[in-house]
Design a protein around this motif. Structure first.
Motif, PDB file in Angstrom:
ATOM      1  N   LEU A  92      -6.103   6.987   5.957  1.00  0.00           N
ATOM      2  CA  LEU A  92      -5.540   6.215   7.072  1.00  0.00           C
ATOM      3  C   LEU A  92      -5.856   4.731   6.899  1.00  0.00           C
ATOM      4  CD1 LEU A  92      -4.023   6.460   9.782  1.00  0.00           C
ATOM      5  CD2 LEU A  92      -6.248   6.657  10.912  1.00  0.00           C
ATOM      6  N   GLY A  93      -7.107   4.424   6.571  1.00  0.00           N
ATOM      7  CA  GLY A  93      -7.487   3.029   6.332  1.00  0.00           C
ATOM      8  C   GLY A  93      -6.750   2.446   5.141  1.00  0.00           C
ATOM      9  N   LEU A  94      -6.596   3.252   4.096  1.00  0.00           N
ATOM     10  CA  LEU A  94      -5.874   2.796   2.909  1.00  0.00           C
ATOM     11  C   LEU A  94      -4.421   2.513   3.240  1.00  0.00           C
ATOM     12  CD1 LEU A  94      -6.051   2.298  -0.156  1.00  0.00           C
ATOM     13  CD2 LEU A  94      -5.404   4.692  -0.485  1.00  0.00           C
ATOM     14  N   PHE A  95      -3.808   3.359   4.070  1.00  0.00           N
ATOM     15  CA  PHE A  95      -2.405   3.178   4.445  1.00  0.00           C
ATOM     16  C   PHE A  95      -2.212   1.907   5.267  1.00  0.00           C
ATOM     17  CE2 PHE A  95       1.196   3.952   7.355  1.00  0.00           C
ATOM     18  CZ  PHE A  95       2.197   4.131   6.416  1.00  0.00           C
ATOM     19  N   TRP A  96      -3.058   1.694   6.268  1.00  0.00           N
ATOM     20  CA  TRP A  96      -2.925   0.510   7.131  1.00  0.00           C
ATOM     21  C   TRP A  96      -3.048  -0.780   6.330  1.00  0.00           C
ATOM     22  CZ3 TRP A  96      -6.560   2.120  11.777  1.00  0.00           C
ATOM     23  CH2 TRP A  96      -5.850   2.978  12.624  1.00  0.00           C
ATOM     24  N   PHE A  97      -4.173  -0.917   5.652  1.00  0.00           N
ATOM     25  CA  PHE A  97      -4.437  -2.168   4.951  1.00  0.00           C
ATOM     26  C   PHE A  97      -3.655  -2.267   3.645  1.00  0.00           C
ATOM     27  CE2 PHE A  97      -7.916  -1.985   7.907  1.00  0.00           C
ATOM     28  CZ  PHE A  97      -8.196  -3.313   8.212  1.00  0.00           C
ATOM     29  N   GLY A  98      -3.394  -1.121   3.012  1.00  0.00           N
ATOM     30  CA  GLY A  98      -2.651  -1.136   1.759  1.00  0.00           C
ATOM     31  C   GLY A  98      -1.243  -1.670   1.916  1.00  0.00           C
ATOM     32  N   GLN A  99      -0.607  -1.372   3.052  1.00  0.00           N
ATOM     33  CA  GLN A  99       0.745  -1.891   3.296  1.00  0.00           C
ATOM     34  C   GLN A  99       0.736  -3.416   3.366  1.00  0.00           C
ATOM     35  OE1 GLN A  99       3.624   0.687   5.856  1.00  0.00           O
ATOM     36  NE2 GLN A  99       1.644   0.772   6.875  1.00  0.00           N
ATOM     37  N   VAL A 100      -0.262  -3.968   4.033  1.00  0.00           N
ATOM     38  CA  VAL A 100      -0.363  -5.426   4.127  1.00  0.00           C
ATOM     39  C   VAL A 100      -0.624  -6.014   2.740  1.00  0.00           C
ATOM     40  CG1 VAL A 100      -1.555  -7.362   5.223  1.00  0.00           C
ATOM     41  CG2 VAL A 100      -1.256  -5.213   6.476  1.00  0.00           C
ATOM     42  N   PHE A 101      -1.541  -5.405   2.010  1.00  0.00           N
ATOM     43  CA  PHE A 101      -1.861  -5.850   0.648  1.00  0.00           C
ATOM     44  C   PHE A 101      -0.596  -5.924  -0.195  1.00  0.00           C
ATOM     45  CE2 PHE A 101      -3.113  -5.534  -3.716  1.00  0.00           C
ATOM     46  CZ  PHE A 101      -4.407  -6.011  -3.826  1.00  0.00           C
ATOM     47  N   MET A 102       0.224  -4.872  -0.138  1.00  0.00           N
ATOM     48  CA  MET A 102       1.423  -4.805  -0.956  1.00  0.00           C
ATOM     49  C   MET A 102       2.518  -5.764  -0.506  1.00  0.00           C
ATOM     50  SD  MET A 102       0.936  -2.915  -3.518  1.00  0.00           S
ATOM     51  CE  MET A 102       2.635  -2.819  -4.067  1.00  0.00           C
ATOM     52  N   ASN A 103       2.431  -6.274   0.718  1.00  0.00           N
ATOM     53  CA  ASN A 103       3.398  -7.269   1.185  1.00  0.00           C
ATOM     54  C   ASN A 103       3.187  -8.617   0.510  1.00  0.00           C
ATOM     55  OD1 ASN A 103       4.917  -5.713   2.934  1.00  0.00           O
ATOM     56  ND2 ASN A 103       3.669  -6.182   4.719  1.00  0.00           N
ATOM     57  N   PHE A 104       1.972  -8.847   0.001  1.00  0.00           N
ATOM     58  CA  PHE A 104       1.644 -10.169  -0.525  1.00  0.00           C
ATOM     59  C   PHE A 104       1.240 -10.176  -2.001  1.00  0.00           C
ATOM     60  CE2 PHE A 104       0.737 -10.246   4.044  1.00  0.00           C
ATOM     61  CZ  PHE A 104       1.535 -11.321   4.433  1.00  0.00           C
ATOM     62  N   SER A 148     -14.081   5.999  -0.323  1.00  0.00           N
ATOM     63  CA  SER A 148     -14.425   4.964   0.652  1.00  0.00           C
ATOM     64  C   SER A 148     -14.685   3.607   0.016  1.00  0.00           C
ATOM     65  CB  SER A 148     -15.654   5.398   1.462  1.00  0.00           C
ATOM     66  OG  SER A 148     -15.430   6.632   2.091  1.00  0.00           O
ATOM     67  N   GLY A 149     -15.371   3.583  -1.127  1.00  0.00           N
ATOM     68  CA  GLY A 149     -15.629   2.308  -1.795  1.00  0.00           C
ATOM     69  C   GLY A 149     -14.339   1.637  -2.229  1.00  0.00           C
ATOM     70  N   CYS A 150     -13.399   2.430  -2.745  1.00  0.00           N
ATOM     71  CA  CYS A 150     -12.087   1.905  -3.153  1.00  0.00           C
ATOM     72  C   CYS A 150     -11.323   1.364  -1.946  1.00  0.00           C
ATOM     73  CB  CYS A 150     -11.268   3.000  -3.812  1.00  0.00           C
ATOM     74  SG  CYS A 150     -12.102   3.954  -5.085  1.00  0.00           S
ATOM     75  N   VAL A 151     -11.335   2.127  -0.874  1.00  0.00           N
ATOM     76  CA  VAL A 151     -10.623   1.728   0.349  1.00  0.00           C
ATOM     77  C   VAL A 151     -11.246   0.472   0.938  1.00  0.00           C
ATOM     78  CG1 VAL A 151     -10.014   2.419   2.696  1.00  0.00           C
ATOM     79  CG2 VAL A 151      -9.899   4.090   0.835  1.00  0.00           C
ATOM     80  N   MET A 152     -12.576   0.399   0.929  1.00  0.00           N
ATOM     81  CA  MET A 152     -13.259  -0.785   1.449  1.00  0.00           C
ATOM     82  C   MET A 152     -12.896  -2.022   0.635  1.00  0.00           C
ATOM     83  SD  MET A 152     -15.196  -1.456   4.000  1.00  0.00           S
ATOM     84  CE  MET A 152     -16.324  -2.692   4.654  1.00  0.00           C
ATOM     85  N   ALA A 153     -12.715  -1.845  -0.669  1.00  0.00           N
ATOM     86  CA  ALA A 153     -12.305  -2.969  -1.514  1.00  0.00           C
ATOM     87  C   ALA A 153     -10.924  -3.474  -1.094  1.00  0.00           C
ATOM     88  CB  ALA A 153     -12.293  -2.546  -2.984  1.00  0.00           C
ATOM     89  N   ILE A 154      -9.999  -2.549  -0.827  1.00  0.00           N
ATOM     90  CA  ILE A 154      -8.649  -2.932  -0.383  1.00  0.00           C
ATOM     91  C   ILE A 154      -8.709  -3.608   0.985  1.00  0.00           C
ATOM     92  CG2 ILE A 154      -6.403  -2.040   0.354  1.00  0.00           C
ATOM     93  CD1 ILE A 154      -6.680  -2.025  -2.654  1.00  0.00           C
ATOM     94  N   ILE A 155      -9.515  -3.063   1.899  1.00  0.00           N
ATOM     95  CA  ILE A 155      -9.635  -3.629   3.248  1.00  0.00           C
ATOM     96  C   ILE A 155     -10.145  -5.063   3.197  1.00  0.00           C
ATOM     97  CG2 ILE A 155     -10.981  -3.493   5.392  1.00  0.00           C
ATOM     98  CD1 ILE A 155     -10.809  -0.441   5.167  1.00  0.00           C
ATOM     99  N   VAL A 156     -11.230  -5.287   2.489  1.00  0.00           N
ATOM    100  CA  VAL A 156     -11.842  -6.618   2.449  1.00  0.00           C
ATOM    101  C   VAL A 156     -10.973  -7.589   1.645  1.00  0.00           C
ATOM    102  CG1 VAL A 156     -13.852  -7.936   1.662  1.00  0.00           C
ATOM    103  CG2 VAL A 156     -14.167  -5.741   2.819  1.00  0.00           C
TER     104      VAL A 156
END
Length: 284
Positions: A92-104, A148-156
């Motif tokens: 869920l965290g990967l999906f939320w933040f990953g979409q924003v990441f991929m926009n830019f 979680s470590g991978c997802v945290m990297a994407i979030i930050v």
């Protein structure tokens, strides 16, 4: 109909080129057999815990002495999860933040941050478990597992790139993602005194990688270029000039220039016109 659904999912995960779908799909596919075995053993009252096996052979051990025979776990630990909710909240965290990441940013950069975030989490976990005396007595039985470590990297990384981008949260309204990332990080710091201290250390490692990567990127250096494919040389004769694709009135050249500006100066430095062009391109 079911066959069409399967084909659509297969396309999104393996052929769409979107790393967000790829990592969510891979983590889910790996989890399903484990969950099915756990369900069968529960219903049949079999004295067998499949998650113990997963932790034994696929989780990353804290003990340095175990690493020579479990060296591969620096990668496998990122793709296995210890239960449904562990998987669900990570994805869920990967999906939320990953979409924003991929926009830019680009797919290549997503792959780099995800994988190296996991590797940084593994390094922090092993170092932290062996440095702090409080963990010394139980070191042989401590492991870490999950993305979680991978997802945290994407979030930050996302929060560092576009800190003022906001999510609309129920009961809270619009919340800037820099505050969400900061909250995640603080919770992990506080959790260092909990039973899941190893997981929190891995999260911190991922966070450090995500932050560092974007800062270095904004200074003009893109570490993810190690994943860049070198174009093959070929002779072209009498061909018509190739037109670059456009995105709803925005040319690829304009998009590339805007992304370069983001990587060097950050999203906040874009003009209103540039933000509008990027928004139009992202909706294509």
């Amino acid at each position: 109909m079911n066959n069409n659904i399967f084909k659509d999912l297969s396309f999104k995960v393996f052929r769409s080129g979107n790393p967000l779908f790829f990592y969510i799909g891979i983590n889910t596919i790996i989890f399903i057999p484990t969950a099915l075995v756990a369900l069968v053993t529960f219903l049949t009252r079999t004295n067998f815990d499949v998650y113990d096996v997963v932790r034994e052979y696929f989780a990353l051990p804290a003990s340095v002495s175990k690493l020579p025979e479990r060296f591969y776990t620096v990668f496998t630990y990122m793709f296995f999860h210890d239960g449904f909710f562990h998987l669900f909240f990570n994805m869920l965290g990967l999906f939320w933040f990953g979409q924003v990441f991929m926009n830019f940013l680009k797919s290549r950069q997503f792959h780099f941050v995800f994988i190296t975030g996991g590797l940084a989490g593994a390094l922090f976990f092993i170092a932290g478990m062996n440095i702090f005396p409080v963990f010394a007595d139980g070191l042989g039985g401590i492991t870490v597992i999950g993305a979680s470590g991978c997802v945290m990297a994407i979030i930050v990384a996302t929060a560092t790139l576009v800190p003022n981008y906001a999510f609309f949260l129920m009961f809270l309204g619009e919340v800037k993602i820099k505050y969400l990332a900061l909250a995640y990080f603080i919770l992990d710091i506080l959790a260092l005194g909990s039973t899941n201290a190893g997981g929190s250390i891995a999260h911190i490692g991922g966070a450090v990688l995500g932050f560092t990567y974007i800062r270095i990127l904004q200074n003009g250096t893109d570490w993810s270029k190690i994943f860049e494919k070198k174009p093959k040389l070929r002779v072209v004769k009498n061909e018509q000039p190739i037109k670059k694709p456009t995105f709803k009135g925005v040319s690829q050249k304009e998009v590339d220039e805007i992304l370069d500006k983001i990587s060097k100066s950050g999203y906040d430095k874009l003009t209103a016109t540039e933000k509008e062009k990027l928004f139009k391109a992202s909706k294509d």
